[in-house]
Write a protein that holds these residues in place. Structure first.
Motif, PDB file in Angstrom:
ATOM      1  N   MET A 140      34.760  12.441  31.241  1.00 53.12           N
ATOM      2  CA  MET A 140      36.099  12.036  30.834  1.00 53.12           C
ATOM      3  C   MET A 140      36.486  13.322  30.283  1.00 53.12           C
ATOM      4  O   MET A 140      36.111  13.405  29.144  1.00 53.12           O
ATOM      5  CB  MET A 140      36.308  11.235  30.444  1.00 53.12           C
ATOM      6  CG  MET A 140      35.616   9.575  31.117  1.00 53.12           C
ATOM      7  SD  MET A 140      36.134   8.019  30.778  1.00 53.12           S
ATOM      8  CE  MET A 140      37.947   8.109  30.503  1.00 53.12           C
ATOM      9  N   ALA A 171      40.461  14.582  29.226  1.00 56.53           N
ATOM     10  CA  ALA A 171      41.799  14.678  29.533  1.00 56.53           C
ATOM     11  C   ALA A 171      42.441  15.425  28.411  1.00 56.53           C
ATOM     12  O   ALA A 171      42.085  15.711  27.586  1.00 56.53           O
ATOM     13  CB  ALA A 171      42.141  13.004  29.143  1.00 56.53           C
ATOM     14  N   GLU A 172      43.915  15.397  28.909  1.00 53.12           N
ATOM     15  CA  GLU A 172      44.718  16.210  28.011  1.00 53.12           C
ATOM     16  C   GLU A 172      45.885  15.462  27.657  1.00 53.12           C
ATOM     17  O   GLU A 172      46.478  14.890  28.537  1.00 53.12           O
ATOM     18  CB  GLU A 172      44.976  17.702  28.717  1.00 53.12           C
ATOM     19  CG  GLU A 172      45.951  18.670  27.835  1.00 53.12           C
ATOM     20  CD  GLU A 172      46.042  19.956  28.303  1.00 53.12           C
ATOM     21  OE1 GLU A 172      47.248  20.444  28.315  1.00 53.12           O
ATOM     22  OE2 GLU A 172      45.074  20.639  28.902  1.00 53.12           O
TER      23      GLU A 172
END
Length: 136
Positions: free
Chosen positions: A116, A118-119
């Motif tokens: 995972m 994510a930004e």
């Protein structure tokens, strides 16, 4: 459940036989090839057809279970023999033991791996004058 016409019962039988293809089931049941697709769709929407279809599937499943019950006992015996036979290669004995445990409900929990990345970005707009202390 209302009594179905023989043609409708044939439709259900053919539908189960051919892998749930309503058009082909309608043709096999004697409906016109031109209207088979719409007839098949219409028949599947019928409550009576759905009830008969479910009942027929349940009976098929029950019959299949009964047919395979004796073979399942034999298969269990074969796996047990392989697992306990000291002349069987250890790798094969291990596979038989693992298969027995799996079928008995002792299968190990499947590992789930998640990658995972994510930004997260956000923008905050402050009201005019907010944070001004007048020291410019």
């Amino acid at each position: 459940m209302a009594d179905l016409r023989p043609q409708m019962m044939i439709f259900v039988t053919e539908y189960l036989k051919n892998g749930n293809n309503a058009t082909q089931a309608a043709i096999a049941a004697g409906y016109s090839e031109k209207t088979a697709a719409s007839q098949g769709s219409r028949l599947l929407k019928s409550v009576e057809i759905q009830q008969y279809l479910n009942k027929t599937e349940q009976n098929l499943n029950k019959d299949l279970r009964m047919m395979f019950a004796e073979d399942a006992v034999k298969a269990y015996g074969v796996m047990l023999e392989i697992m306990n036979d000291p002349l069987t290669p250890p790798k094969d004995r291990l596979v038989a033991a693992r298969d027995l445990l799996d079928r008995a409900g002792y299968k190990p929990v499947d590992k789930v791996q998640a990658d995972m990345n994510a930004e997260i970005s956000f923008k905050v707009e402050l009201p005019k004058g907010f944070g001004d202390d007048g020291d410019d």
